[in-house]
Motif scaffolding. Structure first.
Motif, PDB file in Angstrom:
ATOM      1  N   PHE A  54       0.833  -1.192   0.000  1.00 28.33           N
ATOM      2  CA  PHE A  54       0.000   0.000   0.000  1.00 28.33           C
ATOM      3  C   PHE A  54       0.871   1.246   0.000  1.00 28.33           C
ATOM      4  O   PHE A  54       2.035   1.220   0.428  1.00 28.33           O
ATOM      5  CB  PHE A  54      -0.940   0.010   1.209  1.00 28.33           C
ATOM      6  CG  PHE A  54      -0.237   0.048   2.536  1.00 28.33           C
ATOM      7  CD1 PHE A  54      -0.088   1.236   3.225  1.00 28.33           C
ATOM      8  CD2 PHE A  54       0.278  -1.112   3.088  1.00 28.33           C
ATOM      9  CE1 PHE A  54       0.565   1.270   4.454  1.00 28.33           C
ATOM     10  CE2 PHE A  54       0.932  -1.095   4.315  1.00 28.33           C
ATOM     11  CZ  PHE A  54       1.079   0.111   4.996  1.00 28.33           C
ATOM     12  N   ASP A  55       0.301   2.334  -0.489  1.00 29.95           N
ATOM     13  CA  ASP A  55       0.990   3.622  -0.542  1.00 29.95           C
ATOM     14  C   ASP A  55       0.238   4.606   0.343  1.00 29.95           C
ATOM     15  O   ASP A  55      -0.798   5.140  -0.068  1.00 29.95           O
ATOM     16  CB  ASP A  55       1.032   4.132  -1.985  1.00 29.95           C
ATOM     17  CG  ASP A  55       1.683   5.505  -2.095  1.00 29.95           C
ATOM     18  OD1 ASP A  55       2.253   5.987  -1.094  1.00 29.95           O
ATOM     19  OD2 ASP A  55       1.598   6.104  -3.191  1.00 29.95           O
ATOM     20  N   PRO A  56       0.717   4.833   1.575  1.00 32.21           N
ATOM     21  CA  PRO A  56       0.007   5.746   2.482  1.00 32.21           C
ATOM     22  C   PRO A  56      -0.173   7.144   1.892  1.00 32.21           C
ATOM     23  O   PRO A  56      -1.156   7.821   2.173  1.00 32.21           O
ATOM     24  CB  PRO A  56       0.905   5.780   3.720  1.00 32.21           C
ATOM     25  CG  PRO A  56       1.675   4.499   3.660  1.00 32.21           C
ATOM     26  CD  PRO A  56       1.907   4.234   2.203  1.00 32.21           C
ATOM     27  N   GLY A  57       0.777   7.561   1.052  1.00 35.46           N
ATOM     28  CA  GLY A  57       0.693   8.883   0.454  1.00 35.46           C
ATOM     29  C   GLY A  57      -0.451   9.040  -0.527  1.00 35.46           C
ATOM     30  O   GLY A  57      -0.832  10.162  -0.875  1.00 35.46           O
ATOM     31  N   SER A  58      -1.004   7.920  -0.972  1.00 34.93           N
ATOM     32  CA  SER A  58      -2.116   7.972  -1.931  1.00 34.93           C
ATOM     33  C   SER A  58      -3.476   8.059  -1.242  1.00 34.93           C
ATOM     34  O   SER A  58      -4.500   8.193  -1.915  1.00 34.93           O
ATOM     35  CB  SER A  58      -2.086   6.734  -2.830  1.00 34.93           C
ATOM     36  OG  SER A  58      -2.430   5.564  -2.091  1.00 34.93           O
ATOM     37  N   ALA A  59      -3.501   7.973   0.084  1.00 37.68           N
ATOM     38  CA  ALA A  59      -4.777   7.989   0.816  1.00 37.68           C
ATOM     39  C   ALA A  59      -5.499   9.312   0.612  1.00 37.68           C
ATOM     40  O   ALA A  59      -4.900  10.385   0.712  1.00 37.68           O
ATOM     41  CB  ALA A  59      -4.532   7.739   2.298  1.00 37.68           C
ATOM     42  N   SER A  60      -6.790   9.235   0.321  1.00 40.00           N
ATOM     43  CA  SER A  60      -7.595  10.427   0.057  1.00 40.00           C
ATOM     44  C   SER A  60      -8.129  11.016   1.359  1.00 40.00           C
ATOM     45  O   SER A  60      -8.771  10.319   2.151  1.00 40.00           O
ATOM     46  CB  SER A  60      -8.767  10.067  -0.864  1.00 40.00           C
ATOM     47  OG  SER A  60      -9.669  11.145  -0.948  1.00 40.00           O
ATOM     48  N   SER A  61      -7.874  12.291   1.574  1.00 39.69           N
ATOM     49  CA  SER A  61      -8.358  12.955   2.793  1.00 39.69           C
ATOM     50  C   SER A  61      -9.870  13.111   2.787  1.00 39.69           C
ATOM     51  O   SER A  61     -10.480  13.389   3.824  1.00 39.69           O
ATOM     52  CB  SER A  61      -7.691  14.325   2.942  1.00 39.69           C
ATOM     53  OG  SER A  61      -7.986  15.145   1.816  1.00 39.69           O
ATOM     54  N   ASP A  62     -10.507  12.945   1.633  1.00 41.02           N
ATOM     55  CA  ASP A  62     -11.960  13.064   1.542  1.00 41.02           C
ATOM     56  C   ASP A  62     -12.671  11.771   1.934  1.00 41.02           C
ATOM     57  O   ASP A  62     -13.901  11.722   1.970  1.00 41.02           O
ATOM     58  CB  ASP A  62     -12.371  13.428   0.104  1.00 41.02           C
ATOM     59  CG  ASP A  62     -11.817  14.773  -0.334  1.00 41.02           C
ATOM     60  OD1 ASP A  62     -11.661  15.649   0.542  1.00 41.02           O
ATOM     61  OD2 ASP A  62     -11.531  14.941  -1.535  1.00 41.02           O
ATOM     62  N   ALA A  63     -11.885  10.731   2.225  1.00 42.95           N
ATOM     63  CA  ALA A  63     -12.485   9.423   2.489  1.00 42.95           C
ATOM     64  C   ALA A  63     -13.130   9.328   3.867  1.00 42.95           C
ATOM     65  O   ALA A  63     -13.994   8.486   4.096  1.00 42.95           O
ATOM     66  CB  ALA A  63     -11.425   8.329   2.353  1.00 42.95           C
ATOM     67  N   LEU A  64     -12.714  10.189   4.805  1.00 42.90           N
ATOM     68  CA  LEU A  64     -13.186  10.075   6.181  1.00 42.90           C
ATOM     69  C   LEU A  64     -13.955  11.313   6.614  1.00 42.90           C
ATOM     70  O   LEU A  64     -13.582  12.441   6.271  1.00 42.90           O
ATOM     71  CB  LEU A  64     -11.991   9.871   7.128  1.00 42.90           C
ATOM     72  CG  LEU A  64     -11.088   8.660   6.862  1.00 42.90           C
ATOM     73  CD1 LEU A  64      -9.929   8.666   7.844  1.00 42.90           C
ATOM     74  CD2 LEU A  64     -11.874   7.368   6.969  1.00 42.90           C
ATOM     75  N   ASP A  65     -14.992  11.093   7.398  1.00 42.01           N
ATOM     76  CA  ASP A  65     -15.732  12.167   8.042  1.00 42.01           C
ATOM     77  C   ASP A  65     -15.190  12.280   9.463  1.00 42.01           C
ATOM     78  O   ASP A  65     -15.588  11.519  10.352  1.00 42.01           O
ATOM     79  CB  ASP A  65     -17.222  11.847   8.047  1.00 42.01           C
ATOM     80  CG  ASP A  65     -18.049  12.980   8.651  1.00 42.01           C
ATOM     81  OD1 ASP A  65     -17.509  14.098   8.786  1.00 42.01           O
ATOM     82  OD2 ASP A  65     -19.223  12.727   8.992  1.00 42.01           O
ATOM     83  N   LEU A  66     -14.274  13.229   9.678  1.00 41.54           N
ATOM     84  CA  LEU A  66     -13.534  13.295  10.939  1.00 41.54           C
ATOM     85  C   LEU A  66     -14.172  14.263  11.927  1.00 41.54           C
ATOM     86  O   LEU A  66     -14.808  15.243  11.527  1.00 41.54           O
ATOM     87  CB  LEU A  66     -12.096  13.744  10.668  1.00 41.54           C
ATOM     88  CG  LEU A  66     -11.272  12.816   9.781  1.00 41.54           C
ATOM     89  CD1 LEU A  66      -9.900  13.429   9.517  1.00 41.54           C
ATOM     90  CD2 LEU A  66     -11.130  11.454  10.425  1.00 41.54           C
ATOM     91  N   PRO A  67     -13.979  13.990  13.239  1.00 40.43           N
ATOM     92  CA  PRO A  67     -14.444  14.946  14.252  1.00 40.43           C
ATOM     93  C   PRO A  67     -13.725  16.283  14.083  1.00 40.43           C
ATOM     94  O   PRO A  67     -12.629  16.363  13.520  1.00 40.43           O
ATOM     95  CB  PRO A  67     -14.041  14.270  15.577  1.00 40.43           C
ATOM     96  CG  PRO A  67     -13.857  12.832  15.236  1.00 40.43           C
ATOM     97  CD  PRO A  67     -13.373  12.794  13.828  1.00 40.43           C
ATOM     98  N   ARG A  68     -14.325  17.330  14.585  1.00 41.79           N
ATOM     99  CA  ARG A  68     -13.700  18.660  14.528  1.00 41.79           C
ATOM    100  C   ARG A  68     -12.349  18.645  15.228  1.00 41.79           C
ATOM    101  O   ARG A  68     -12.150  17.962  16.221  1.00 41.79           O
ATOM    102  CB  ARG A  68     -14.594  19.703  15.199  1.00 41.79           C
ATOM    103  CG  ARG A  68     -15.865  20.024  14.426  1.00 41.79           C
ATOM    104  CD  ARG A  68     -16.634  21.135  15.114  1.00 41.79           C
ATOM    105  NE  ARG A  68     -15.837  22.343  15.204  1.00 41.79           N
ATOM    106  CZ  ARG A  68     -15.843  23.171  16.246  1.00 41.79           C
ATOM    107  NH1 ARG A  68     -16.591  22.905  17.300  1.00 41.79           N
ATOM    108  NH2 ARG A  68     -15.095  24.262  16.240  1.00 41.79           N
ATOM    109  N   LEU A  69     -11.421  19.383  14.663  1.00 42.61           N
ATOM    110  CA  LEU A  69     -10.073  19.572  15.206  1.00 42.61           C
ATOM    111  C   LEU A  69      -9.198  18.319  15.092  1.00 42.61           C
ATOM    112  O   LEU A  69      -8.121  18.265  15.679  1.00 42.61           O
ATOM    113  CB  LEU A  69     -10.116  20.035  16.667  1.00 42.61           C
ATOM    114  CG  LEU A  69     -10.960  21.293  16.940  1.00 42.61           C
ATOM    115  CD1 LEU A  69     -10.935  21.632  18.422  1.00 42.61           C
ATOM    116  CD2 LEU A  69     -10.457  22.462  16.106  1.00 42.61           C
ATOM    117  N   VAL A  70      -9.663  17.315  14.380  1.00 42.94           N
ATOM    118  CA  VAL A  70      -8.854  16.110  14.158  1.00 42.94           C
ATOM    119  C   VAL A  70      -8.381  16.115  12.709  1.00 42.94           C
ATOM    120  O   VAL A  70      -9.198  16.176  11.786  1.00 42.94           O
ATOM    121  CB  VAL A  70      -9.666  14.824  14.434  1.00 42.94           C
ATOM    122  CG1 VAL A  70      -8.844  13.592  14.101  1.00 42.94           C
ATOM    123  CG2 VAL A  70     -10.108  14.793  15.884  1.00 42.94           C
ATOM    124  N   SER A  71      -7.069  16.064  12.503  1.00 43.11           N
ATOM    125  CA  SER A  71      -6.531  16.135  11.144  1.00 43.11           C
ATOM    126  C   SER A  71      -6.437  14.744  10.514  1.00 43.11           C
ATOM    127  O   SER A  71      -6.279  13.741  11.211  1.00 43.11           O
ATOM    128  CB  SER A  71      -5.140  16.781  11.149  1.00 43.11           C
ATOM    129  OG  SER A  71      -4.181  15.883  11.676  1.00 43.11           O
TER     130      SER A  71
END
Length: 204
Positions: A142-159
């Motif tokens: 796997f390539d961690p750098g390819s992970a899409s930041s749009d894939a997760l609905d994160l809590p506020r203030l969590v990057s």
């Protein structure tokens, strides 16, 4: 690409091991974070698609995978089809010339045997009448750098980067747990399963 390989031995017929591993829906029973596996299309062969529902901390995520190739009873290839560049396979390799069929004499001095040989005999004694062990490997790239930041609905203030840093190291533990528990189910035993783990990653 980061790489993780978890190998071990199974006292079961290779064909039975292959059929067992081809059923992706059972993997949720072995994982701490995989909650459910749903078949979207197919019967386990190439082109079969799955939805894998994960939950960790306050994060939930559904990965989508597809079987890309099979060669019974030797291997099953798969890939993740969205949000990250990742693929993997199960490999099943029959053992030959080892264990009960190695031709060793009964008078061999056990005090000179290696620790590995003694462990093999202990397992043999609990598996009399069963087929010789085969080797099983779970291989993941796997390539961690390819992970899409749009894939997760994160809590506020969590990057997204924080989640990646925390979640990626869990991959090794999850892979080991899945292999270990699958082997125990295949053998119908509770023996300690010895794992051979190879990692080529600074994150795992």
């Amino acid at each position: 690409m980061d790489e993780l390989v978890v190998r071990t031995e199974v006292y079961a017929d290779p064909e039975d091991v292959y059929d067992f591993l081809l059923d992706f829906s059972r993997y949720a029973r072995y994982s701490e974070y995989l909650r459910d596996v749903r078949t979207l299309e197919g019967d386990g062969g190439p082109g079969t698609r799955y939805a894998l529902a994960f939950a960790w901390w306050k994060v939930t995520y559904t990965a989508h995978s597809r079987v890309t190739g099979v060669e019974p009873p030797e291997w099953i290839d798969w890939e993740i089809t969205k949000d990250i560049d990742a693929d993997g396979c199960w490999r099943v390799t029959p053992k030959s010339g080892e264990g009960r069929e190695s031709g060793e004499s009964e008078g061999e001095d056990e005090s000179e045997e290696s620790g590995e040989r003694e462990r093999e005999r202990e397992v043999d004694s609990r598996n009399l009448g069963r087929p010789p062990a085969c080797k099983v490997a779970l291989e993941v790239e796997f390539d961690p750098g390819s992970a899409s930041s749009d894939a997760l609905d994160l809590p506020r203030l969590v990057s997204f980067d924080w989640v990646l840093r925390k979640a990626i190291p869990l991959i090794r533990r999850e892979a080991e747990r899945v292999v270990e528990r699958a082997v125990r189910d295949l053998e119908g035993s509770t023996r300690d399963v010895e794992l051979d783990v190879y990692v080529d990653s600074e994150r795992v």
